[in-house]
Design an enzyme around this catalytic site. Structure first.
Site, PDB file in Angstrom:
ATOM      1  N   HIS A   1       0.752  -1.176  -0.116  1.00  0.00           N
ATOM      2  CA  HIS A   1      -0.098  -0.023  -0.104  1.00  0.00           C
ATOM      3  C   HIS A   1       0.820   1.248  -0.043  1.00  0.00           C
ATOM      4  O   HIS A   1       0.192   2.388  -0.524  1.00  0.00           O
ATOM      5  CB  HIS A   1      -0.752   0.116   1.070  1.00  0.00           C
ATOM      6  CG  HIS A   1      -2.051  -0.953   0.960  1.00  0.00           C
ATOM      7  ND1 HIS A   1      -3.362  -0.899   1.774  1.00  0.00           N
ATOM      8  CD2 HIS A   1      -2.250  -1.967   0.317  1.00  0.00           C
ATOM      9  CE1 HIS A   1      -4.103  -1.631   1.310  1.00  0.00           C
ATOM     10  NE2 HIS A   1      -3.566  -2.693   0.731  1.00  0.00           N
TER      11      HIS A   1
ATOM     12  N   ASN B   1      -7.213   1.432   4.097  1.00  0.00           N
ATOM     13  CA  ASN B   1      -6.317   1.242   5.334  1.00  0.00           C
ATOM     14  C   ASN B   1      -6.960   1.409   6.605  1.00  0.00           C
ATOM     15  O   ASN B   1      -6.656   0.862   7.679  1.00  0.00           O
ATOM     16  CB  ASN B   1      -4.975   2.304   5.068  1.00  0.00           C
ATOM     17  CG  ASN B   1      -4.285   2.062   3.941  1.00  0.00           C
ATOM     18  OD1 ASN B   1      -4.044   0.918   3.534  1.00  0.00           O
ATOM     19  ND2 ASN B   1      -3.949   3.242   3.396  1.00  0.00           N
TER      20      ASN B   1
ATOM     21  N   HIS C   1      -1.459 -12.967  -0.630  1.00  0.00           N
ATOM     22  CA  HIS C   1      -2.591 -13.193   0.071  1.00  0.00           C
ATOM     23  C   HIS C   1      -2.503 -14.871   0.600  1.00  0.00           C
ATOM     24  O   HIS C   1      -3.673 -15.563   1.417  1.00  0.00           O
ATOM     25  CB  HIS C   1      -3.925 -13.145  -0.716  1.00  0.00           C
ATOM     26  CG  HIS C   1      -4.288 -11.743  -0.576  1.00  0.00           C
ATOM     27  ND1 HIS C   1      -5.306 -11.256  -1.461  1.00  0.00           N
ATOM     28  CD2 HIS C   1      -3.540 -10.686  -0.282  1.00  0.00           C
ATOM     29  CE1 HIS C   1      -5.388  -9.945  -1.421  1.00  0.00           C
ATOM     30  NE2 HIS C   1      -4.213  -9.473  -0.674  1.00  0.00           N
TER      31      HIS C   1
END
Length: 317
Positions: free
Chosen positions: A65, A93, A192
């Site tokens: 991010h 976020n 992930h």
């Protein structure tokens, strides 16, 4: 004639400054100015992962991010000021990005051995790589020499970070805008294989999507209502949630991707073949993931962006 120690130090500082201004990154950037850097970061991350394996997932998400917003410049670590709003409270976020205190703690250890030398952005990059390796994932050469941003970019974070509700076309476009191709996107999504997601991020997937294993969806519905409110967290990879491996792709092939955006990688589209390969060839996934992490880690701030070496990661000097 040999250079005197003071002259040598000045030369090293000038070389470092030139590299930072030009945007050049190098794995040996701190070899002279902070030789104990990697050892210090590795030790801190080993402790953190022993305490909680999810710490590795927290940091890889922060790194991703951070890099997607104005390059890898540590801007996501800044608290709000009168001059700018923190990226911590951007929609991707807010209440979900974690690990800020861990980065602060690792930075403090680095400051203790090399004051005002190593950027928070580089601490985050190194810590991320160590975390992945500690959970059994690949290693890669971390390029160093980033500077820390003197501002945060909340508006950009709201627009440029991929959403768990995006379809494949949207995902490809967002990654392409950062100079990352569809292969990079599919490989990076393999992060992930560790971590968890909040109910609201996967509620539409388990209650509305059709390309989902029925038993998988039914089990998750018991703890995550269609509203997405008040539900439980779930692992992004239910097979091996605390090991960095290729099981994430095996779940996609079985239509057990937790997020809509993840399952879009295997939904009759352009990435199906690559997902199948990663699901059976762990070495291919690890190789491509490592290469994509180096590529993403090279994303630099826009020209003209001011930078510094922050002493505290949550505020400018």
């Amino acid at each position: 004639m040999a250079l005197k120690s003071s002259s040598l130090l000045l030369l090293l500082l000038l070389v470092s400054a030139t590299a930072l201004v030009s945007g050049h990154l190098s794995p040996t950037f701190y070899s002279s100015t902070c030789p104990g850097l990697r050892r210090t970061v590795r030790s801190a991350m080993a402790e953190a992962v022993r305490q909680n394996p999810r710490n590795a997932a927290f940091l890889i998400r922060l790194f991703f991010h951070d890099c997607f917003v104005n390059g890898c410049d540590g801007s996501i670590l800044l608290d709000s000021t009168a001059a700018f709003a923190s990226e911590k409270f951007a929609l991707p976020n807010n209440n979900s990005a974690r690990g800020f205190e861990l980065v602060d703690a690792i930075k403090a250890r680095v400051e203790a051995i090399c004051p005002a030398t190593v950027s928070c952005a580089d601490v985050l990059a190194l810590s991320t790589q160590e975390g992945v390796a500690l959970l059994g994932g690949p290693t890669w050469t971390v390029e160093l020499g980033r500077r820390d941003s003197r501002a945060a970019f909340q508006s950009a974070a709201n627009k440029e970070i991929p959403s768990p509700f995006d379809d494949l076309k949207e995902l490809v476009a967002l990654f392409r805008a950062k100079g990352l191709d569809a292969r990079d996107m599919t490989a990076l999504s393999g992060a992930h294989t560790i971590g968890q997601a909040q109910c609201f991020t996967y509620a539409p997937r388990i209650h509305e999507d059709r390309n989902i294993d029925g038993g998988f969806a039914a089990r998750l519905r018991r703890t995550c209502p269609a509203s997405g409110r008040g539900g439980a967290r779930a692992p992004l990879d239910s097979r091996t949630p605390y090991r960095f491996d290729n099981a994430f792709y095996q779940e996609l092939v079985a239509k057990r991707g937790l997020l809509h955006s993840d399952q879009e990688l295997f939904n009759g589209g352009s990435q199906d073949k690559l997902v199948r390969r990663y699901s059976t060839d762990a070495a291919a996934f690890e190789r491509d993931f490592a290469a994509a992490m180096v590529k993403m880690g090279a994303l630099l701030p826009r020209p003209g962006t001011k930078g510094e070496i922050r002493r505290k990661c949550n505020r400018i000097n």
